[in-house]
Scaffold this active site. Structure first.
Site, PDB file in Angstrom:
ATOM      1  N   ASP A  70     102.349  13.827  29.123  1.00  0.00           N
ATOM      2  CA  ASP A  70     102.168  12.753  30.101  1.00  0.00           C
ATOM      3  C   ASP A  70     100.846  12.952  30.845  1.00  0.00           C
ATOM      4  OD1 ASP A  70     102.513  10.904  32.353  1.00  0.00           O
ATOM      5  OD2 ASP A  70     104.591  10.819  31.682  1.00  0.00           O
ATOM      6  N   SER A 121     103.411   5.176  33.005  1.00  0.00           N
ATOM      7  CA  SER A 121     104.196   5.783  31.927  1.00  0.00           C
ATOM      8  C   SER A 121     105.305   4.864  31.430  1.00  0.00           C
ATOM      9  CB  SER A 121     104.815   7.101  32.407  1.00  0.00           C
ATOM     10  OG  SER A 121     103.795   7.999  32.760  1.00  0.00           O
ATOM     11  N   ASP A 172     113.209   9.735  34.281  1.00  0.00           N
ATOM     12  CA  ASP A 172     111.798   9.400  34.470  1.00  0.00           C
ATOM     13  C   ASP A 172     111.359   8.483  33.319  1.00  0.00           C
ATOM     14  OD1 ASP A 172     109.549   9.592  36.102  1.00  0.00           O
ATOM     15  OD2 ASP A 172     108.735  11.318  35.038  1.00  0.00           O
ATOM     16  N   THR A 174     109.169   8.223  30.807  1.00  0.00           N
ATOM     17  CA  THR A 174     108.952   8.554  29.390  1.00  0.00           C
ATOM     18  C   THR A 174     110.256   8.839  28.643  1.00  0.00           C
ATOM     19  OG1 THR A 174     106.786   9.392  30.030  1.00  0.00           O
ATOM     20  CG2 THR A 174     107.579  10.005  27.837  1.00  0.00           C
ATOM     21  N   ARG A 185     111.282   0.897  36.951  1.00  0.00           N
ATOM     22  CA  ARG A 185     111.478   2.309  36.600  1.00  0.00           C
ATOM     23  C   ARG A 185     112.168   3.120  37.688  1.00  0.00           C
ATOM     24  NH1 ARG A 185     105.720   5.127  36.085  1.00  0.00           N
ATOM     25  NH2 ARG A 185     106.978   7.013  36.318  1.00  0.00           N
ATOM     26  N   GLU A 337     108.744  15.589  25.868  1.00  0.00           N
ATOM     27  CA  GLU A 337     107.694  15.262  26.824  1.00  0.00           C
ATOM     28  C   GLU A 337     107.322  16.447  27.701  1.00  0.00           C
ATOM     29  OE1 GLU A 337     106.595  12.288  30.532  1.00  0.00           O
ATOM     30  OE2 GLU A 337     108.610  13.098  30.360  1.00  0.00           O
ATOM     31  N   ASP A 342     100.865  15.217  34.085  1.00  0.00           N
ATOM     32  CA  ASP A 342     100.591  14.027  34.905  1.00  0.00           C
ATOM     33  C   ASP A 342     100.861  14.277  36.383  1.00  0.00           C
ATOM     34  OD1 ASP A 342     100.575  10.887  35.301  1.00  0.00           O
ATOM     35  OD2 ASP A 342     102.472  11.592  36.141  1.00  0.00           O
ATOM     36  N   LYS A 343     102.000  14.862  36.695  1.00  0.00           N
ATOM     37  CA  LYS A 343     102.385  14.975  38.104  1.00  0.00           C
ATOM     38  C   LYS A 343     101.446  15.924  38.856  1.00  0.00           C
ATOM     39  CE  LYS A 343     107.072  13.879  36.688  1.00  0.00           C
ATOM     40  NZ  LYS A 343     106.915  12.429  36.871  1.00  0.00           N
ATOM     41  N   HIS A 346      98.132  14.116  39.372  1.00  0.00           N
ATOM     42  CA  HIS A 346      98.259  13.257  40.565  1.00  0.00           C
ATOM     43  C   HIS A 346      98.021  14.070  41.833  1.00  0.00           C
ATOM     44  CE1 HIS A 346      99.563   9.387  39.018  1.00  0.00           C
ATOM     45  NE2 HIS A 346     100.555   9.921  38.317  1.00  0.00           N
ATOM     46  N   ASP A 384     100.537   9.405  27.007  1.00  0.00           N
ATOM     47  CA  ASP A 384     100.843   8.017  27.363  1.00  0.00           C
ATOM     48  C   ASP A 384      99.661   7.319  28.024  1.00  0.00           C
ATOM     49  OD1 ASP A 384     101.119   9.652  29.567  1.00  0.00           O
ATOM     50  OD2 ASP A 384     103.040   8.797  30.210  1.00  0.00           O
ATOM     51  N   HIS A 427      95.891   7.315  37.375  1.00  0.00           N
ATOM     52  CA  HIS A 427      95.766   7.287  35.917  1.00  0.00           C
ATOM     53  C   HIS A 427      94.432   6.636  35.571  1.00  0.00           C
ATOM     54  CE1 HIS A 427     100.442   6.875  35.482  1.00  0.00           C
ATOM     55  NE2 HIS A 427     100.079   8.012  36.039  1.00  0.00           N
TER      56      HIS A 427
HETATM   57 ZN   LIG Z   1     101.498   9.407  36.501  1.00  0.00          ZN
END
Ligand SMILES: [Zn+2]
Length: 464
Positions: A70, A121, A172, A174, A185, A337, A342-343, A346, A384, A427
């Site tokens: 991710d 995502s 989550d 994905t 989501r 995944e 990703d997290k 961020h 993603d 992103h």
């Molecule tokens: Zn993200």
């Protein structure tokens, strides 16, 4: 983490893939990382034409293992490679013989003709899970909010065993796109669904929250975090007043909460692994990026990582053990995944981000090891969407930076320039890498669209 200056010789082996391909044919793949570095030549300029040709296989795949990093754009891959293996080293994901790029854009809600260049995502996952472009926040519904069937649902309908594995909450985006259909989501449990997804809520005749729908879709293996949503009460129907966990047990799930319990889980019953209330804690820790940069530093193991938590590679190996059944004429579809690349991106946390990429890469090594002994397996590794982190010159940016000392002893500065300190980095809309091996992997070569992956998976598994 590898020790400083360990395996210096592997810096000399860039481009050794060709030699590895010949040695390992027909499953064209080297073992992970430094393990066999000494066995490789340093003939970086060799002619790889025959090796690439040998890696192109048509036909059908019995099994598919789809790895999703991710937020793992090329910059995130490069940062992890530099830190862990060295600039001339190779990650397990780098050893896959066929690579391409794909575009990841989303579309506007109620207006699928209009692109949204930066996906989340949910929309991107819906893209490969269903072949349908949709809006940010959508979980396997089209731009108008209508349910669209997923690759995991099709695989089940065709008699394949299925698995859905993550380091995030299983609700989550994905993992959710494989087995749930909601218009937002955030609708992870019944409470959120009543508040934000009236159309999907059980009390309104819908299929329920993501947690409920995952149980109803009933993959054979469902592993990750997100236990808290399973403690919520179902609002209508047969399980009204019971928890989603009760519903999962009634559906036959063996529920496990630790690495030891997971290791002990037996084949034959579906397995639900819930290893954290929310997302699973990350592997590494270090300083967040700040204005003006940090002093050069090494990453450290996260002291808050519970000893009972399985690694993503453990989850992957167990999922493969549970799903593989040579007595059956059907194979499996498994998605794995690495969610917190990703997290942590961020959060402008480079050690967190790199640690999760390295952890994800170990899971990929487990998948490619399986493919070596099961050559009728298609392995794909992709992301993603891209993310913020960039490898820059020190003090080259007005954004947030941190400097890490890599395993090969060099300084690497990472910049995060899309949010202020304490905010959430953005992103990006870049195309991302897709790499693979096995039957039908040739269809990822060149530039494709994220939604094309659905067709590749469907064709490879001969799904109707
Ligand atoms: Zn993200």
């Amino acid at each position: 983490m590898a020790s400083l200056f360990a395996g210096r010789r592997r810096w000399l082996v860039a481009g050794a893939l060709g030699a590895a391909l010949v040695a390992a044919a027909p499953v064209a793949l080297a073992t992970n990382g430094s393990d066999n570095a000494d066995a490789r030549s340093s003939a970086g300029t060799g002619d790889r034409t025959a090796d690439v040709r040998a890696a192109v296989q048509g036909g059908h795949a019995r099994n598919v293992i789809l790895f999703i990093g991710d937020g793992m754009g090329q910059s995130e891959i490069t940062a992890a490679r530099n830190y862990e293996r060295g600039a001339a080293g190779r990650l397990a994901m780098d050893e896959l013989p066929l690579t391409g790029d794909y575009t990841t854009y989303a579309v506007e809600q109620n207006n699928p003709a209009k692109p949204n260049y930066v996906t989340d995502s949910a929309a991107s996952g819906t893209g490969w899970a269903t072949g349908t472009k949709t809006y940010n926040g959508a979980i396997s519904v089209d731009a108008y909010g209508n349910d669209v069937p997923t690759i995991l649902e099709l695989a089940k309908r065709n008699g394949l065993r299925t698995g859905d594995v993550t380091t995030a909450e299983v609700q989550d985006a994905t993992p959710a796109v494989l087995g749930a259909h909601v218009v937002n989501r955030d609708c992870k449990g019944p409470v959120e669904t009543t508040a934000k997804c009236a159309k999907n809520a059980k009390e309104n005749g819908g299929l329920g929250s993501i947690a409920e729908q995952l149980v109803q879709t009933r993959p054979d293996v469902l592993l990750g975090g997100g236990a808290k949503y399973f403690n919520q009460q179902v609002t209508a129907g047969k399980f009204k007043g019971k928890t989603v966990l009760d519903q999962a047990k009634a559906a036959g799930y063996t529920v496990v909460n630790t690495a030891a319990d997971l290791a002990a889980a037996k084949k034959g019953k579906p397995v639900l692994g819930l290893f954290a209330d929310g997302n699973m804690p990350v592997n590494w820790t270090g300083p967040a990026a700040v204005h003006g940069g940090t002093a050069p530093t090494r990453c450290a193991p996260n002291p808050k990582l519970p000893a009972t938590q399985p690694k993503l590679a453990d989850q992957t190996r167990k999922a493969l053990e549970l799903l593989d059944d040579r007595r059956s004429d059907k194979g499996f579809f498994l998605q794995v995944e690495g969610a917190s690349i990703d997290k942590q991106d961020h959060a402008a946390d480079p050690c967190g981000q790199i640690g999760e990429t390295v952890d994800f890469d170990a899971a990929i090594a487990a998948g490619t090891a399986f493919a070596r002994s099961h050559p009728d397996t298609l392995v794909l590794v992709t992301a993603d969407h891209g993310h913020s982190s960039q490898i820059v010159e020190p003090a080259a940016t007005p954004g947030l930076t941190a400097t890490l000392i890599t395993n090969e002893g060099a300084n690497m500065t990472l910049a995060y320039g899309t949010a202020e300190a304490g905010g959430s980095q953005s992103h990006t809309g870049t195309q991302v890498r897709i790499a693979g091996l096995g039957p039908q992997a040739a269809n990822i070569v060149g530039l494709t669209n994220q939604t094309d992956l659905f067709g590749t998976l469907k064709r490879a598994l001969k799904l109707r």
